[in-house]
Scaffold this active site. Structure first.
Site, PDB file in Angstrom:
ATOM      1  N   LYS A  84       0.137   1.113  15.000  1.00 44.71           N
ATOM      2  CA  LYS A  84       1.464   1.117  15.625  1.00 44.71           C
ATOM      3  C   LYS A  84       1.662   0.027  16.668  1.00 44.71           C
ATOM      4  CE  LYS A  84       3.158   4.167  13.173  1.00 44.71           C
ATOM      5  NZ  LYS A  84       3.333   3.284  12.023  1.00 44.71           N
ATOM      6  N   HIS A 126       0.854  -1.191   0.000  1.00 45.08           N
ATOM      7  CA  HIS A 126       0.000   0.000   0.000  1.00 45.08           C
ATOM      8  C   HIS A 126       0.891   1.242   0.000  1.00 45.08           C
ATOM      9  CE1 HIS A 126      -4.257  -1.441   1.336  1.00 45.08           C
ATOM     10  NE2 HIS A 126      -3.707  -2.260   0.451  1.00 45.08           N
ATOM     11  N   TYR A 129       3.324   7.191   9.709  1.00 40.84           N
ATOM     12  CA  TYR A 129       2.521   5.993   9.396  1.00 40.84           C
ATOM     13  C   TYR A 129       3.404   4.866   8.852  1.00 40.84           C
ATOM     14  CZ  TYR A 129      -1.599   3.264   8.124  1.00 40.84           C
ATOM     15  OH  TYR A 129      -2.550   2.269   8.065  1.00 40.84           O
ATOM     16  N   PRO A 149      -5.339   1.506  18.199  1.00 39.38           N
ATOM     17  CA  PRO A 149      -4.899   0.972  16.904  1.00 39.38           C
ATOM     18  C   PRO A 149      -5.025   1.944  15.724  1.00 39.38           C
ATOM     19  CG  PRO A 149      -6.880  -0.146  17.676  1.00 39.38           C
ATOM     20  CD  PRO A 149      -6.470   0.784  18.748  1.00 39.38           C
TER      21      PRO A 149
HETATM   22  P1  FAS Z   1       0.742 -10.197  22.558  1.00 36.23           P
HETATM   23  O1  FAS Z   1      -0.270  -9.790  23.600  1.00 36.23           O
HETATM   24  O2  FAS Z   1       0.333 -10.363  21.144  1.00 36.23           O
HETATM   25  O3  FAS Z   1       1.386 -11.616  22.982  1.00 36.23           O
HETATM   26  C1  FAS Z   1       1.660 -11.894  24.340  1.00 36.23           C
HETATM   27  C2  FAS Z   1       1.607 -13.415  24.494  1.00 36.23           C
HETATM   28  O4  FAS Z   1       1.980 -13.726  25.840  1.00 36.23           O
HETATM   29  C3  FAS Z   1       0.196 -13.965  24.293  1.00 36.23           C
HETATM   30  O5  FAS Z   1       0.225 -15.048  23.389  1.00 36.23           O
HETATM   31  C4  FAS Z   1      -0.238 -14.408  25.699  1.00 36.23           C
HETATM   32  O6  FAS Z   1      -1.064 -15.552  25.674  1.00 36.23           O
HETATM   33  C5  FAS Z   1       1.091 -14.706  26.356  1.00 36.23           C
HETATM   34  N1  FAS Z   1       1.078 -14.556  27.815  1.00 36.23           N
HETATM   35  C6  FAS Z   1       0.439 -13.632  28.550  1.00 36.23           C
HETATM   36  N2  FAS Z   1       0.696 -13.824  29.863  1.00 36.23           N
HETATM   37  C7  FAS Z   1       1.526 -14.898  29.949  1.00 36.23           C
HETATM   38  C8  FAS Z   1       2.149 -15.587  31.014  1.00 36.23           C
HETATM   39  N3  FAS Z   1       1.949 -15.211  32.267  1.00 36.23           N
HETATM   40  N4  FAS Z   1       2.923 -16.654  30.732  1.00 36.23           N
HETATM   41  C9  FAS Z   1       3.139 -17.043  29.443  1.00 36.23           C
HETATM   42  N5  FAS Z   1       2.573 -16.436  28.379  1.00 36.23           N
HETATM   43  C10 FAS Z   1       1.782 -15.365  28.639  1.00 36.23           C
HETATM   44  N6  FAS Z   1      -2.221  -3.506  16.687  1.00 36.23           N
HETATM   45  C11 FAS Z   1      -2.253  -2.940  15.463  1.00 36.23           C
HETATM   46  O7  FAS Z   1      -1.219  -2.458  14.989  1.00 36.23           O
HETATM   47  N7  FAS Z   1      -3.433  -2.910  14.736  1.00 36.23           N
HETATM   48  C12 FAS Z   1      -4.596  -3.462  15.223  1.00 36.23           C
HETATM   49  O8  FAS Z   1      -5.632  -3.428  14.572  1.00 36.23           O
HETATM   50  C13 FAS Z   1      -4.603  -4.071  16.491  1.00 36.23           C
HETATM   51  N8  FAS Z   1      -5.740  -4.640  16.999  1.00 36.23           N
HETATM   52  C14 FAS Z   1      -5.712  -5.182  18.260  1.00 36.23           C
HETATM   53  C15 FAS Z   1      -6.863  -5.767  18.838  1.00 36.23           C
HETATM   54  C16 FAS Z   1      -6.835  -6.297  20.134  1.00 36.23           C
HETATM   55  C17 FAS Z   1      -8.092  -6.911  20.735  1.00 36.23           C
HETATM   56  C18 FAS Z   1      -5.641  -6.267  20.880  1.00 36.23           C
HETATM   57  C19 FAS Z   1      -5.587  -6.813  22.299  1.00 36.23           C
HETATM   58  C20 FAS Z   1      -4.493  -5.705  20.319  1.00 36.23           C
HETATM   59  C21 FAS Z   1      -4.516  -5.172  19.004  1.00 36.23           C
HETATM   60  N9  FAS Z   1      -3.376  -4.616  18.416  1.00 36.23           N
HETATM   61  C22 FAS Z   1      -3.383  -4.055  17.201  1.00 36.23           C
HETATM   62  C23 FAS Z   1      -2.133  -4.607  19.131  1.00 36.23           C
HETATM   63  C24 FAS Z   1      -1.505  -5.960  18.977  1.00 36.23           C
HETATM   64  O9  FAS Z   1      -1.343  -6.239  17.620  1.00 36.23           O
HETATM   65  C25 FAS Z   1      -0.221  -5.964  19.760  1.00 36.23           C
HETATM   66  O10 FAS Z   1       0.518  -4.790  19.524  1.00 36.23           O
HETATM   67  C26 FAS Z   1       0.638  -7.169  19.460  1.00 36.23           C
HETATM   68  O11 FAS Z   1      -0.133  -8.316  19.669  1.00 36.23           O
HETATM   69  C27 FAS Z   1       1.850  -7.088  20.381  1.00 36.23           C
HETATM   70  O12 FAS Z   1       2.494  -8.318  20.348  1.00 36.23           O
HETATM   71  P2  FAS Z   1       3.158  -8.918  21.678  1.00 36.23           P
HETATM   72  O13 FAS Z   1       3.971  -7.877  22.320  1.00 36.23           O
HETATM   73  O14 FAS Z   1       3.781 -10.200  21.243  1.00 36.23           O
HETATM   74  O15 FAS Z   1       1.949  -9.177  22.686  1.00 36.23           O
HETATM   75  C1  PHB Z   2      -6.438  -3.747  10.533  1.00 35.22           C
HETATM   76  O1  PHB Z   2      -6.803  -4.538  11.442  1.00 35.22           O
HETATM   77  O2  PHB Z   2      -6.432  -4.073   9.330  1.00 35.22           O
HETATM   78  C2  PHB Z   2      -6.007  -2.367  10.913  1.00 35.22           C
HETATM   79  C3  PHB Z   2      -6.213  -1.918  12.210  1.00 35.22           C
HETATM   80  C4  PHB Z   2      -5.821  -0.635  12.560  1.00 35.22           C
HETATM   81  C5  PHB Z   2      -5.227   0.183  11.595  1.00 35.22           C
HETATM   82  C6  PHB Z   2      -5.014  -0.280  10.297  1.00 35.22           C
HETATM   83  C7  PHB Z   2      -5.423  -1.563   9.954  1.00 35.22           C
HETATM   84  O3  PHB Z   2      -4.856   1.447  11.921  1.00 35.22           O
END
Ligand code: FAS
Ligand code: PHB
Length: 389
Positions: free
Chosen positions: A296, A72, A384, A292
């Site tokens: 980032k 993109h 971005y 989100p």
């Molecule tokens: P994560 O939370 O992904 O991974 C942490 C891992 O640790 C998990 O698998 C968990 O099960 C495990 N864990 C937790 N406690 C533990 C323990 N005590 N022992 C062992 N394991 C344990 N970011 C975007 O850029 N765009 C989005 O649209 C977006 N949507 C999101 C929607 C939701 C509902 C959430 C919660 C986050 C969203 N994010 C989004 C942010 C997301 O993408 C995070 O930035 C990303 O998952 C970060 O990755 P990790 O740091 O690996 O953390």
């Molecule tokens: C996506 O889930 O595709 C997504 C979420 C947040 C953004 C951009 C894309 O800002």
């Protein structure tokens, strides 16, 4: 059991760090609370900065991403019927790619299994001992038995609800938080995307985002109340509300369909400093959260992985501790800029219930200035596509 780096958390940051360390001949064990299927069932981020893509290639896990991602070069931003494009390549000389976090995590698990690196799933009661000593260890329970891993370092990649951050004594932590008075209701549908770029839409009814995963898998979001539950929104109600929030030219051609995933995420800005305590290093959501809006969340976590991997590699290959000693300051410097961009884009495009009429005029003026001013679009584009590591 003994290893060089114990990684708590088998999400994207833990897995990418593990894969990079494996490539540098550094032994790791990943401890994951959930099952692999549960981790891979999460629908999260969709946009990857080119820095994140480069790290995946560096870890030897970029093949499928390269084949299946969408490049993109820009995005559409609109408010009501007013719309304009921001061209990332023209303004910032870089692009982003669309490739779901779920797929990135799947690729990393596959690579880790191929490398026969140790990942323990469904573990419970993880505790960290001696993080502020030269002999740290991590204990956990699996099938009712308690095990301990002795290691050189611990990477806390266990997300916002993990144990790593709170292992750092409260009196040593400084936490910064902003809770937003709304959430995002997200829907995944097996329908073609409404446009070939993302559409970030502000409107008097609230924010909407039109995104995608592939040519027949679309991801849509609408700003919703914090009291809403996914079951409060039928598919029909979701599609009708989305159409009210995007320009008619897109609403008229939106292909709707059954939701195959529907969830609500609350929005929060959060940072915990420092990201290191002795031999414990926080990485990703364990240390910081963004709304989100600026795409980032995942990409900031990958920036942490870049700095932490380089620090560990420098330590093990050269006996030099500067990389790990500078990790927290370097990671936080980039994190705070991502926090600012995520906060600013959320403020620009969402309907804040307590905003006055004057506040709304300021918001409209901000959008109008971004629409007309090339310097403003350059600032937006540079943030971005991802600031340099
Ligand atoms: P994560 O939370 O992904 O991974 C942490 C891992 O640790 C998990 O698998 C968990 O099960 C495990 N864990 C937790 N406690 C533990 C323990 N005590 N022992 C062992 N394991 C344990 N970011 C975007 O850029 N765009 C989005 O649209 C977006 N949507 C999101 C929607 C939701 C509902 C959430 C919660 C986050 C969203 N994010 C989004 C942010 C997301 O993408 C995070 O930035 C990303 O998952 C970060 O990755 P990790 O740091 O690996 O953390
Ligand atoms: C996506 O889930 O595709 C997504 C979420 C947040 C953004 C951009 C894309 O800002």
């Amino acid at each position: 059991m003994r290893t060089q780096v114990t990684i708590i958390g088998g999400g994207p940051s833990g897995l990418l760090l593990g894969q990079l360390l494996h490539g540098a001949g550094i032994d790791t064990v990943v401890l994951e609370r959930q099952s692999k299927a549960h981790v891979l069932s999460r629908i999260r981020a969709g946009i990857l900065e080119t820095g994140t893509v480069a790290l995946m290639h560096k870890a030897g896990v970029g093949q499928r991403l390269e084949k299946e991602c969408f490049r993109h070069d820009g995005t559409v931003i609109c408010h009501g019927e007013m719309q304009f494009g921001v061209n990332f390549s023209e303004r910032a000389g870089k692009h982003v790619v669309v490739y779901g976090q779920t797929e990135l995590t799947r690729d990393l698990y596959e690579a880790r299994e191929l490398a026969s690196a140790k990942t323990l799933f469904n573990i419970e009661n993880v505790t960290i001992q001696g993080a502020d000593t030269d002999t740290p260890s991590v204990s956990y329970e699996q099938e009712g038995l308690t095990h301990t891993i002795k290691c050189d370092f611990i990477a806390g990649c266990d997300g916002f609800h993990g144990v790593s951050r709170t292992t750092i004594p409260a009196q040593l932590r400084r936490e910064y938080e902003k809770l937003y008075p709304f959430g995002w209701l997200g829907v995944l549908s097996e329908t073609p995307p409404v446009h070939d770029e993302l559409i970030y839409a502000g409107s008097d009814r609230g924010f909407a985002l039109c995104s995608m995963r592939n040519a027949n898998l679309s991801r849509y979001y609408i700003q919703c109340s914090l009291t809403d539950q996914p079951e409060d929104w039928s598919d029909t109600a979701f599609w009708e509300e989305l159409k009210r929030r995007i320009p008619n030219e897109y609403a008229d051609r939106l292909v709707t369909g059954a939701s195959i995933e529907k969830s609500i995420a609350p929005l929060r800005s959060f940072v915990s400093e420092p990201m290191r305590w002795g031999r414990l290093f926080l990485c990703g959501d364990a240390a910081h959260i963004v709304p989100p809006t600026g795409a980032k969340g995942l990409n900031s976590a990958m920036g942490d992985v870049h700095y932490l991997f380089n620090g560990f590699q420098q330590f093990y290959q050269e006996g030099d501790t500067r990389g790990i000693d500078e990790y927290s300051a370097k990671a936080l410097a980039r994190v705070w800029k991502a926090e600012r961009f995520s906060w600013a884009t959320t403020k620009l495009l969402h309907r804040f219930p307590d905003d006055s009429d004057f506040d709304r005029k300021m918001q409209q003026a901000d959008v109008a200035f971004l629409a007309e001013n090339s310097a403003a679009q350059t600032v937006f584009a540079q943030n971005y596509v991802g600031l340099p590591y």
